[in-house]
Design a protein around this motif. Structure first.
Motif, PDB file in Angstrom:
ATOM      1  N   GLY A 200     -16.976  51.957  17.845  1.00  0.00           N
ATOM      2  CA  GLY A 200     -17.596  52.288  17.090  1.00  0.00           C
ATOM      3  C   GLY A 200     -16.792  51.560  15.575  1.00  0.00           C
ATOM      4  N   LEU A 201     -16.168  50.496  15.870  1.00  0.00           N
ATOM      5  CA  LEU A 201     -15.595  49.054  15.481  1.00  0.00           C
ATOM      6  C   LEU A 201     -16.855  48.118  15.223  1.00  0.00           C
ATOM      7  N   TRP A 202     -17.476  48.267  16.683  1.00  0.00           N
ATOM      8  CA  TRP A 202     -19.053  47.228  16.751  1.00  0.00           C
ATOM      9  C   TRP A 202     -19.779  48.114  15.410  1.00  0.00           C
ATOM     10  N   LEU A 203     -19.761  48.836  15.403  1.00  0.00           N
ATOM     11  CA  LEU A 203     -21.256  49.447  14.478  1.00  0.00           C
ATOM     12  C   LEU A 203     -20.671  49.107  13.361  1.00  0.00           C
ATOM     13  N   VAL A 204     -18.796  49.624  12.652  1.00  0.00           N
ATOM     14  CA  VAL A 204     -18.331  49.068  11.616  1.00  0.00           C
ATOM     15  C   VAL A 204     -18.814  47.715  11.502  1.00  0.00           C
ATOM     16  N   LEU A 205     -18.883  46.721  11.683  1.00  0.00           N
ATOM     17  CA  LEU A 205     -18.713  45.638  11.432  1.00  0.00           C
ATOM     18  C   LEU A 205     -20.446  44.960  11.399  1.00  0.00           C
ATOM     19  N   LEU A 206     -21.470  45.383  12.569  1.00  0.00           N
ATOM     20  CA  LEU A 206     -22.847  45.309  12.491  1.00  0.00           C
ATOM     21  C   LEU A 206     -23.789  46.048  11.341  1.00  0.00           C
ATOM     22  N   MET A 207     -23.397  47.867  10.436  1.00  0.00           N
ATOM     23  CA  MET A 207     -23.931  47.720  10.002  1.00  0.00           C
ATOM     24  C   MET A 207     -24.262  46.967   8.730  1.00  0.00           C
ATOM     25  N   PRO A 208     -23.302  46.842   8.183  1.00  0.00           N
ATOM     26  CA  PRO A 208     -22.554  45.735   6.687  1.00  0.00           C
ATOM     27  C   PRO A 208     -23.125  44.639   7.060  1.00  0.00           C
ATOM     28  N   LEU A 209     -23.038  44.051   8.409  1.00  0.00           N
ATOM     29  CA  LEU A 209     -23.428  42.242   8.581  1.00  0.00           C
ATOM     30  C   LEU A 209     -25.003  42.833   7.954  1.00  0.00           C
ATOM     31  N   CYS A 210     -26.171  43.417   8.547  1.00  0.00           N
ATOM     32  CA  CYS A 210     -27.233  43.569   8.316  1.00  0.00           C
ATOM     33  C   CYS A 210     -28.287  43.935   7.098  1.00  0.00           C
ATOM     34  N   GLN A 211     -26.951  44.183   6.739  1.00  0.00           N
ATOM     35  CA  GLN A 211     -27.339  44.918   4.925  1.00  0.00           C
ATOM     36  C   GLN A 211     -26.923  44.241   4.016  1.00  0.00           C
ATOM     37  N   ALA A 212     -26.350  43.257   4.427  1.00  0.00           N
ATOM     38  CA  ALA A 212     -25.360  42.313   3.867  1.00  0.00           C
ATOM     39  C   ALA A 212     -26.356  41.188   2.792  1.00  0.00           C
ATOM     40  N   ALA A 213     -26.995  41.072   3.367  1.00  0.00           N
ATOM     41  CA  ALA A 213     -28.547  40.410   1.842  1.00  0.00           C
ATOM     42  C   ALA A 213     -28.902  41.301   0.850  1.00  0.00           C
ATOM     43  N   SER A 214     -28.635  42.190   0.627  1.00  0.00           N
ATOM     44  CA  SER A 214     -28.939  43.374  -0.313  1.00  0.00           C
ATOM     45  C   SER A 214     -28.381  42.544  -1.616  1.00  0.00           C
ATOM     46  N   GLY A 215     -26.397  42.592  -1.035  1.00  0.00           N
ATOM     47  CA  GLY A 215     -26.035  42.332  -1.928  1.00  0.00           C
ATOM     48  C   GLY A 215     -26.255  40.903  -2.548  1.00  0.00           C
ATOM     49  N   VAL A 216     -26.661  39.728  -1.708  1.00  0.00           N
ATOM     50  CA  VAL A 216     -27.009  38.445  -1.834  1.00  0.00           C
ATOM     51  C   VAL A 216     -28.195  38.306  -2.969  1.00  0.00           C
ATOM     52  N   TYR A 217     -28.942  39.251  -2.137  1.00  0.00           N
ATOM     53  CA  TYR A 217     -31.092  38.424  -3.152  1.00  0.00           C
ATOM     54  C   TYR A 217     -30.806  39.403  -3.826  1.00  0.00           C
ATOM     55  N   LEU A 218     -31.137  40.941  -4.012  1.00  0.00           N
ATOM     56  CA  LEU A 218     -31.610  42.016  -3.667  1.00  0.00           C
ATOM     57  C   LEU A 218     -32.226  41.627  -5.781  1.00  0.00           C
ATOM     58  N   VAL A 219     -31.017  41.661  -5.935  1.00  0.00           N
ATOM     59  CA  VAL A 219     -31.540  41.308  -7.485  1.00  0.00           C
ATOM     60  C   VAL A 219     -32.003  40.359  -7.993  1.00  0.00           C
ATOM     61  N   TYR A 220     -31.775  39.267  -7.309  1.00  0.00           N
ATOM     62  CA  TYR A 220     -32.527  37.995  -7.770  1.00  0.00           C
ATOM     63  C   TYR A 220     -33.527  37.844  -7.439  1.00  0.00           C
ATOM     64  N   ALA A 221     -34.381  38.427  -6.502  1.00  0.00           N
ATOM     65  CA  ALA A 221     -35.770  38.540  -5.802  1.00  0.00           C
ATOM     66  C   ALA A 221     -36.166  39.595  -7.138  1.00  0.00           C
ATOM     67  N   LEU A 222     -35.374  40.442  -7.080  1.00  0.00           N
ATOM     68  CA  LEU A 222     -36.606  41.447  -8.468  1.00  0.00           C
ATOM     69  C   LEU A 222     -36.898  40.755  -9.614  1.00  0.00           C
ATOM     70  N   LYS A 223     -35.590  39.796 -10.244  1.00  0.00           N
ATOM     71  CA  LYS A 223     -35.562  38.774 -11.142  1.00  0.00           C
ATOM     72  C   LYS A 223     -36.786  37.858 -10.630  1.00  0.00           C
ATOM     73  N   HIS A 224     -36.977  37.779  -9.982  1.00  0.00           N
ATOM     74  CA  HIS A 224     -37.899  36.556 -10.010  1.00  0.00           C
ATOM     75  C   HIS A 224     -38.695  36.166  -9.161  1.00  0.00           C
ATOM     76  N   VAL A 225     -38.983  37.473  -8.380  1.00  0.00           N
ATOM     77  CA  VAL A 225     -40.687  38.061  -8.295  1.00  0.00           C
ATOM     78  C   VAL A 225     -41.138  39.507  -8.906  1.00  0.00           C
ATOM     79  N   TRP A 226     -40.408  40.763  -9.390  1.00  0.00           N
ATOM     80  CA  TRP A 226     -40.749  41.050  -9.643  1.00  0.00           C
ATOM     81  C   TRP A 226     -40.502  41.064 -11.118  1.00  0.00           C
ATOM     82  N   ASN A 227     -40.130  40.013 -12.170  1.00  0.00           N
ATOM     83  CA  ASN A 227     -39.706  39.573 -12.904  1.00  0.00           C
ATOM     84  C   ASN A 227     -38.768  40.606 -13.704  1.00  0.00           C
ATOM     85  N   MET A 228     -38.189  41.228 -13.532  1.00  0.00           N
ATOM     86  CA  MET A 228     -37.735  42.306 -14.230  1.00  0.00           C
ATOM     87  C   MET A 228     -36.526  41.738 -14.491  1.00  0.00           C
TER      88      MET A 228
END
Length: 478
Positions: free
Chosen positions: A284-312
């Motif tokens: 269970g602790l492995w899943l607690v680690l890996l699920m956010p690790l794999c999704q972490a790019a969203s918190g870093v780059y998603l809004v930046y990509a929306l701003k620069h790729v889609w000009n939002m």
């Protein structure tokens, strides 16, 4: 450790929502909800404000540092909170953490450079990690097992409100005033929480054992964790392959040393069997680690990509960026009534598979410029967390032995933060290798950000294997 990982949870069918308002439970429920809400709102506020802070102050390459150092602070605080609470009590611990949060919010909002913003975020991480860990301790301390699913349902509702209100508020404030106001708006919310902490908890609330070693900070072990995360971040600052590979190797050696030293400690941070592949707690602790690790790019780059790729603009980008959190929260609220062990196993397995598909969909949508596809994949990723997250957390808490339950309670949010921090650093490495920079064209930015999500998809394939192993282990123990 009990042989049945969920011996009494099935009785939660008989637990009504009204029981959470019984005398002795109202105040802890309010504290948990407000503490988690403070953390959630700030997370969404910062995710929206940071890309626009970069536009004013420069330093797009520091975006992973802002996320990872914030989460490093959360890890340090979360790993130290069990001892800190044992030494000083719940109320004083919450008061001190909230004061640090107010200081960090002020520094980030008034900063003149990205370095100042990052330092303020580090202080916010220290404080929020402590508050979140203390709130999880309140859950395991005050609420019986049959009510835990209901409590997690309430907290999912808090996240739902934060997921919608946080980005909207941040977008409105950023467009109407500036990104600085999105940080400074934390100050009145923090002051309200500070007042409630003083009024609702006793001065010695839930002090633990004050024996030898209680309340001490595991500085050596935490140094290993911090060193490992900084090594991963530092790979973004060099173009030499040998240097990058050396830093990655040093990082993982530091993480292994941490686990080895912690097992031999008289005051361990990790519960017994942590990350073992033969126990429900470890898997269970492995899943607690890996699920956010794999999704972490969203918190870093998603809004930046929306701003620069889609000009939002800030409001539109923040609203789309919140789709994952909104769907997570809404699905978690609807699945909170699930009480049987077999149903929870289904939720965990389905959630892991859905996140894998969602991350692959995000990578494809960004690389092909498909906004509808991106929105659908974001919703799928959030729904995956909504299905699986509370079930995984509850399974780990119930499966932990009595002597380990406090450590497990504090470790869950700490490990989640570590997963996000490690994932942000690795996503930054992948994106930078793919050409991400503040001067890159929109096409290059899109491909680089897509690569960081594709990396998360690849690692989630490992999580799928672990989830299948967890299902087999749970069936064997029944």
């Amino acid at each position: 450790m009990p042989t049945d990982p969920e011996p009494s949870v099935a009785s939660s069918d008989d637990a009504g929502w009204g029981e959470l308002l019984a005398p002795g439970l109202r105040a802890p429920l309010a504290m948990v909800s407000l503490g988690i809400g403070l953390h959630a709102f700030n997370a969404f506020l910062a995710a929206t404000a940071l890309p626009f802070a970069v536009s004013e102050l420069g330093g797009a390459q520091w975006l992973p540092w802002s996320s990872t150092l914030y989460l490093t602070g959360s890890i340090v605080a979360g790993a130290s909170t069990a001892g800190f609470k044992a030494r000083f009590g719940m109320r004083l611990a919450l008061v001190l953490a909230t004061l640090v949060f107010l200081l960090g919010s002020t520094m980030a909002g008034l900063a003149g450079t990205m370095g100042g913003v990052i330092f303020g975020r580090l202080l916010q991480g220290l404080s929020e990690g402590a508050v979140l860990a203390l709130c999880y301790m309140l859950i395991s301390t005050f609420f019986p097992q049959r009510l835990m699913a209901r409590v997690f349902g309430i907290e999912a509702a808090v996240w739902a409100v934060s997921a919608f209100g946080g980005p909207v508020l941040a977008g409105l404030v950023t467009e109407a005033i500036s990104w600085r106001a999105a940080f400074l708006i934390n100050i009145p919310a923090g002051l309200v929480f500070l007042l409630l902490a003083v009024l609702t908890l006793g001065s010695g609330q839930e002090n633990g054992d004050l024996g030898a070693g209680a309340g001490s900070v595991p500085a050596g072990r935490l140094t290993l964790l911090i060193f490992g995360l900084v090594m991963l971040l530092a790979t973004n600052l060099t173009t030499l392959d040998l240097a990058r590979h050396t830093m990655i190797g040093l990082a993982f050696v530091a993480f292994l040393l941490f686990a080895t030293v912690d097992r031999q400690s008289l005051q361990p941070i990790l519960p017994s069997g942590a990350f073992s592949i033969t126990s429900p707690v470890g898997l269970g602790l492995w899943l607690v680690l890996l699920m956010p690790l794999c999704q972490a790019a969203s918190g870093v780059y998603l809004v930046y990509a929306l701003k620069h790729v889609w000009n939002m603009g800030p409001l539109t980008a923040s609203a789309i960026g919140a789709l994952t959190a909104v769907s997570w929260s809404l699905v978690a609220v609807t699945s909170a009534h699930v009480s049987t062990a077999s149903a929870r196993k289904w939720l965990i397995m389905t959630g892991v598979l859905m996140e894998t598909c969602g991350l692959g969909g995000i990578a494809l949508a960004i690389s092909h410029g498909s906004l509808p596809g991106l929105m659908l994949a974001l919703v799928m990723t959030g729904a995956a967390f909504g299905l699986a997250w509370a079930a995984i957390n509850q399974m780990v808490l119930v499966a932990s032995s009595d002597e380990d339950r406090d450590r497990s309670s504090a470790l869950l949010p700490t490990l989640q933060s570590f997963g996000y921090g490690m994932g942000a650093a690795l996503a930054g490495l992948v994106a930078n290798q793919a050409g991400f920079s503040s001067t890159a064209s929109s096409d290059v930015i899109g491909k680089a950000v897509a690569s960081s999500f594709l990396f998360g998809f690849a690692v989630m394939l490992v999580a799928v294997v672990i989830a299948f192993g967890l299902m087999r282990r749970l069936r064997a123990l029944q």
